[in-house]
Enzyme design. Structure first.
Site, PDB file in Angstrom:
ATOM      1  N   LYS A   1       0.828  -1.219   0.000  1.00  0.00           N
ATOM      2  CA  LYS A   1       0.000   0.000   0.000  1.00  0.00           C
ATOM      3  C   LYS A   1       0.857   1.262   0.000  1.00  0.00           C
ATOM      4  O   LYS A   1       0.630   2.190  -0.771  1.00  0.00           O
ATOM      5  CB  LYS A   1      -0.923   0.048   1.240  1.00  0.00           C
ATOM      6  CG  LYS A   1      -1.818  -1.154   1.416  1.00  0.00           C
ATOM      7  CD  LYS A   1      -2.668  -1.041   2.666  1.00  0.00           C
ATOM      8  CE  LYS A   1      -1.882  -0.983   3.963  1.00  0.00           C
ATOM      9  NZ  LYS A   1      -1.168  -2.227   4.323  1.00  0.00           N
TER      10      LYS A   1
ATOM     11  N   ARG B   1      -8.842   1.435   9.741  1.00  0.00           N
ATOM     12  CA  ARG B   1      -8.438   0.058  10.040  1.00  0.00           C
ATOM     13  C   ARG B   1      -9.408  -0.625  10.996  1.00  0.00           C
ATOM     14  O   ARG B   1      -9.199  -1.791  11.333  1.00  0.00           O
ATOM     15  CB  ARG B   1      -7.074   0.099  10.727  1.00  0.00           C
ATOM     16  CG  ARG B   1      -5.930  -0.372   9.882  1.00  0.00           C
ATOM     17  CD  ARG B   1      -4.712  -0.016  10.659  1.00  0.00           C
ATOM     18  NE  ARG B   1      -3.596  -0.844  10.419  1.00  0.00           N
ATOM     19  CZ  ARG B   1      -2.530  -0.442   9.748  1.00  0.00           C
ATOM     20  NH1 ARG B   1      -2.500   0.736   9.185  1.00  0.00           N
ATOM     21  NH2 ARG B   1      -1.503  -1.214   9.647  1.00  0.00           N
TER      22      ARG B   1
ATOM     23  N   ARG C   1      11.930  -6.031   4.186  1.00  0.00           N
ATOM     24  CA  ARG C   1      11.811  -4.574   4.029  1.00  0.00           C
ATOM     25  C   ARG C   1      12.890  -3.838   4.818  1.00  0.00           C
ATOM     26  O   ARG C   1      13.227  -4.206   5.932  1.00  0.00           O
ATOM     27  CB  ARG C   1      10.438  -4.097   4.509  1.00  0.00           C
ATOM     28  CG  ARG C   1      10.325  -2.579   4.478  1.00  0.00           C
ATOM     29  CD  ARG C   1       8.911  -2.084   4.596  1.00  0.00           C
ATOM     30  NE  ARG C   1       8.234  -2.578   5.777  1.00  0.00           N
ATOM     31  CZ  ARG C   1       6.949  -2.387   6.009  1.00  0.00           C
ATOM     32  NH1 ARG C   1       6.198  -1.747   5.142  1.00  0.00           N
ATOM     33  NH2 ARG C   1       6.402  -2.868   7.102  1.00  0.00           N
TER      34      ARG C   1
ATOM     35  N   ARG D   1      12.391  -2.154  10.441  1.00  0.00           N
ATOM     36  CA  ARG D   1      11.414  -1.672  11.428  1.00  0.00           C
ATOM     37  C   ARG D   1      11.253  -2.677  12.552  1.00  0.00           C
ATOM     38  O   ARG D   1      11.297  -3.892  12.306  1.00  0.00           O
ATOM     39  CB  ARG D   1      10.056  -1.460  10.744  1.00  0.00           C
ATOM     40  CG  ARG D   1       9.838  -0.051  10.265  1.00  0.00           C
ATOM     41  CD  ARG D   1       8.639   0.103   9.368  1.00  0.00           C
ATOM     42  NE  ARG D   1       7.389  -0.475   9.835  1.00  0.00           N
ATOM     43  CZ  ARG D   1       6.235  -0.388   9.174  1.00  0.00           C
ATOM     44  NH1 ARG D   1       6.169   0.280   8.040  1.00  0.00           N
ATOM     45  NH2 ARG D   1       5.138  -0.938   9.642  1.00  0.00           N
TER      46      ARG D   1
ATOM     47  N   ARG E   1       0.572  -8.644  13.643  1.00  0.00           N
ATOM     48  CA  ARG E   1      -0.068  -7.663  12.744  1.00  0.00           C
ATOM     49  C   ARG E   1      -1.043  -8.344  11.785  1.00  0.00           C
ATOM     50  O   ARG E   1      -2.117  -7.815  11.507  1.00  0.00           O
ATOM     51  CB  ARG E   1       1.010  -6.909  11.948  1.00  0.00           C
ATOM     52  CG  ARG E   1       1.723  -5.876  12.794  1.00  0.00           C
ATOM     53  CD  ARG E   1       3.055  -5.499  12.198  1.00  0.00           C
ATOM     54  NE  ARG E   1       2.940  -4.789  10.950  1.00  0.00           N
ATOM     55  CZ  ARG E   1       3.941  -4.695  10.060  1.00  0.00           C
ATOM     56  NH1 ARG E   1       5.101  -5.289  10.301  1.00  0.00           N
ATOM     57  NH2 ARG E   1       3.775  -4.014   8.964  1.00  0.00           N
TER      58      ARG E   1
HETATM   59  P1  AP5 Z   1       4.962  -1.539   1.675  1.00  0.00           P
HETATM   60  O1  AP5 Z   1       4.566  -0.707   0.509  1.00  0.00           O
HETATM   61  O2  AP5 Z   1       5.787  -0.905   2.741  1.00  0.00           O
HETATM   62  O3  AP5 Z   1       3.682  -2.285   2.266  1.00  0.00           O
HETATM   63  P2  AP5 Z   1       2.480  -1.733   3.135  1.00  0.00           P
HETATM   64  O4  AP5 Z   1       1.250  -2.398   2.657  1.00  0.00           O
HETATM   65  O5  AP5 Z   1       2.484  -0.236   3.164  1.00  0.00           O
HETATM   66  O6  AP5 Z   1       2.908  -2.354   4.512  1.00  0.00           O
HETATM   67  P3  AP5 Z   1       3.034  -1.723   5.974  1.00  0.00           P
HETATM   68  O7  AP5 Z   1       3.721  -2.762   6.802  1.00  0.00           O
HETATM   69  O8  AP5 Z   1       3.661  -0.376   5.973  1.00  0.00           O
HETATM   70  O9  AP5 Z   1       1.604  -1.642   6.356  1.00  0.00           O
HETATM   71  P4  AP5 Z   1       1.039  -1.753   7.732  1.00  0.00           P
HETATM   72  O10 AP5 Z   1      -0.355  -1.548   7.373  1.00  0.00           O
HETATM   73  O11 AP5 Z   1       1.300  -2.932   8.559  1.00  0.00           O
HETATM   74  O12 AP5 Z   1       1.893  -0.694   8.555  1.00  0.00           O
HETATM   75  P5  AP5 Z   1       1.653   0.811   8.852  1.00  0.00           P
HETATM   76  O13 AP5 Z   1       2.913   1.522   8.628  1.00  0.00           O
HETATM   77  O14 AP5 Z   1       0.408   1.313   8.208  1.00  0.00           O
HETATM   78  O15 AP5 Z   1       5.745  -2.822   1.100  1.00  0.00           O
HETATM   79  C1  AP5 Z   1       6.279  -3.797   1.964  1.00  0.00           C
HETATM   80  C2  AP5 Z   1       7.617  -4.319   1.405  1.00  0.00           C
HETATM   81  O16 AP5 Z   1       7.359  -4.985   0.174  1.00  0.00           O
HETATM   82  C3  AP5 Z   1       8.634  -3.217   1.079  1.00  0.00           C
HETATM   83  O17 AP5 Z   1       9.909  -3.703   1.377  1.00  0.00           O
HETATM   84  C4  AP5 Z   1       8.475  -2.983  -0.419  1.00  0.00           C
HETATM   85  O18 AP5 Z   1       9.688  -2.557  -1.012  1.00  0.00           O
HETATM   86  C5  AP5 Z   1       8.071  -4.365  -0.898  1.00  0.00           C
HETATM   87  N1  AP5 Z   1       7.136  -4.318  -2.019  1.00  0.00           N
HETATM   88  C6  AP5 Z   1       6.122  -3.441  -2.220  1.00  0.00           C
HETATM   89  N2  AP5 Z   1       5.457  -3.739  -3.343  1.00  0.00           N
HETATM   90  C7  AP5 Z   1       6.070  -4.845  -3.859  1.00  0.00           C
HETATM   91  C8  AP5 Z   1       5.844  -5.644  -5.006  1.00  0.00           C
HETATM   92  N3  AP5 Z   1       4.840  -5.376  -5.870  1.00  0.00           N
HETATM   93  N4  AP5 Z   1       6.652  -6.716  -5.213  1.00  0.00           N
HETATM   94  C9  AP5 Z   1       7.665  -7.011  -4.359  1.00  0.00           C
HETATM   95  N5  AP5 Z   1       7.938  -6.275  -3.254  1.00  0.00           N
HETATM   96  C10 AP5 Z   1       7.138  -5.217  -3.007  1.00  0.00           C
HETATM   97  O19 AP5 Z   1       1.323   0.731  10.412  1.00  0.00           O
HETATM   98  C11 AP5 Z   1       2.310   0.398  11.377  1.00  0.00           C
HETATM   99  C12 AP5 Z   1       1.686   0.389  12.760  1.00  0.00           C
HETATM  100  O20 AP5 Z   1       1.149   1.696  13.071  1.00  0.00           O
HETATM  101  C13 AP5 Z   1       0.474  -0.557  12.924  1.00  0.00           C
HETATM  102  O21 AP5 Z   1       0.874  -1.883  13.223  1.00  0.00           O
HETATM  103  C14 AP5 Z   1      -0.253   0.112  14.103  1.00  0.00           C
HETATM  104  O22 AP5 Z   1       0.388  -0.143  15.324  1.00  0.00           O
HETATM  105  C15 AP5 Z   1      -0.083   1.600  13.788  1.00  0.00           C
HETATM  106  N6  AP5 Z   1      -1.176   2.108  12.942  1.00  0.00           N
HETATM  107  C16 AP5 Z   1      -1.051   2.604  11.666  1.00  0.00           C
HETATM  108  N7  AP5 Z   1      -2.258   2.976  11.203  1.00  0.00           N
HETATM  109  C17 AP5 Z   1      -3.152   2.714  12.207  1.00  0.00           C
HETATM  110  C18 AP5 Z   1      -4.555   2.868  12.305  1.00  0.00           C
HETATM  111  N8  AP5 Z   1      -5.291   3.361  11.273  1.00  0.00           N
HETATM  112  N9  AP5 Z   1      -5.153   2.512  13.473  1.00  0.00           N
HETATM  113  C19 AP5 Z   1      -4.430   2.031  14.505  1.00  0.00           C
HETATM  114  N10 AP5 Z   1      -3.094   1.833  14.467  1.00  0.00           N
HETATM  115  C20 AP5 Z   1      -2.457   2.180  13.310  1.00  0.00           C
END
Ligand code: AP5
Length: 218
Positions: free
Chosen positions: A13, A88, A127, A160, A171
């Site tokens: 995403k 979420r 990552r 991370r 997660r």
């Molecule tokens: P990446 O693009 O980073 O994936 P992502 O879907 O953004 O994954 P995240 O882990 O960032 O999402 P998340 O939802 O768990 O974490 P968030 O930061 O929102 O890609 C992942 C990897 O794959 C990278 O290395 C990339 O290079 C690679 N990649 C991408 N596309 C690819 C492809 N097509 N092919 C191959 N490789 C690829 O949240 C973190 C924490 O914050 C949560 O756990 C929670 O504690 C808190 N939080 C955030 N939002 C909320 C909310 N709304 N409510 C409550 N808590 C929240």
């Protein structure tokens, strides 16, 4: 254009939100990035959020809703936005609907990124992220030009704390229990598009652009 990117952790995403925001000149609102910035700046909010994030649990709704409301009030969001990682939970989705309605706005599309679980685990465990500018790379799929150094700002790349295996498992479980039901929530409101996000970054971007094209001129 006002869009939400939905999907399990690691489906890509954030990677696609960066590209779509640049392509369509949208504001990118990533709650994960906002929370990590608060943790890094050691604000009160960041200190509260850190323990939840390290364990892979969701930060309480009230905290995240407050952050998003503040961002949506910013003039940079007037021309459109992509929400990455929010909503979420059901209360977050309800609140987003209320805020947008109060501004006479509506979502154009909610894109549900779909990737097999084993690929998600591979993406997350490889990552590497920049603590300074939040750019993300992958040790196999999206290597930086210089090993361990951010292409964008030259800082060191790190893994991370929530990309360790135990936190990844939590997660994914939290996603199944608290977020997956939003797919149905937005489908019932005729806003949902499902996206096969298992291809390369470029392939997914092309596919996503096709999904969003009808909404860019509205
Ligand atoms: P990446 O693009 O980073 O994936 P992502 O879907 O953004 O994954 P995240 O882990 O960032 O999402 P998340 O939802 O768990 O974490 P968030 O930061 O929102 O890609 C992942 C990897 O794959 C990278 O290395 C990339 O290079 C690679 N990649 C991408 N596309 C690819 C492809 N097509 N092919 C191959 N490789 C690829 O949240 C973190 C924490 O914050 C949560 O756990 C929670 O504690 C808190 N939080 C955030 N939002 C909320 C909310 N709304 N409510 C409550 N808590 C929240």
């Amino acid at each position: 254009m006002r869009v939400v990117f939905l999907g399990a952790p690691g489906v890509g995403k954030g990677t696609q939100a960066d590209r779509i925001a640049a392509q369509y000149r949208l504001a990118k609102i990533s709650t994960g990035d906002l929370l990590r910035e608060a943790v890094r700046a050691r604000t009160l909010l960041g200190l509260e959020a850190k323990s939840y994030m390290d364990q892979g649990k969701l930060v309480p709704d009230a905290v995240v809703i407050g952050l998003v409301r503040e961002k949506l009030a910013d003039p940079s969001c007037a021309a459109g936005f992509v929400l990455d990682g929010f909503p979420r939970t059901a209360p977050q989705a309800e609140d987003l609907g209320t805020v947008l309605m109060s501004k006479a706005m509506a979502l154009d599309r909610v894109v549900n990124f779909q990737v097999p679980r084993e690929d998600v685990v591979r993406r997350l465990s490889g990552r590497r992220s920049c603590l300074k500018c939040q750019a993300t790379f992958h040790v196999g799929f999206a290597k930086p030009k210089a090993d361990g150094i951010c292409d964008r700002c030259g800082e060191l790349l790190v893994q991370r704390s929530d990309d360790q295996r135990e936190a990844i498992e939590t997660r994914l479980k939290v996603y199944d229990e608290q977020t997956a039901s939003l797919v149905r929530y937005y489908d019932e409101r005729q806003l949902l598009s499902s996206l096969d996000a298992s291809g390369s970054v470029d392939e997914v971007f092309q596919h996503l652009s096709r999904v969003l094209t009808p909404y860019q001129m509205r």
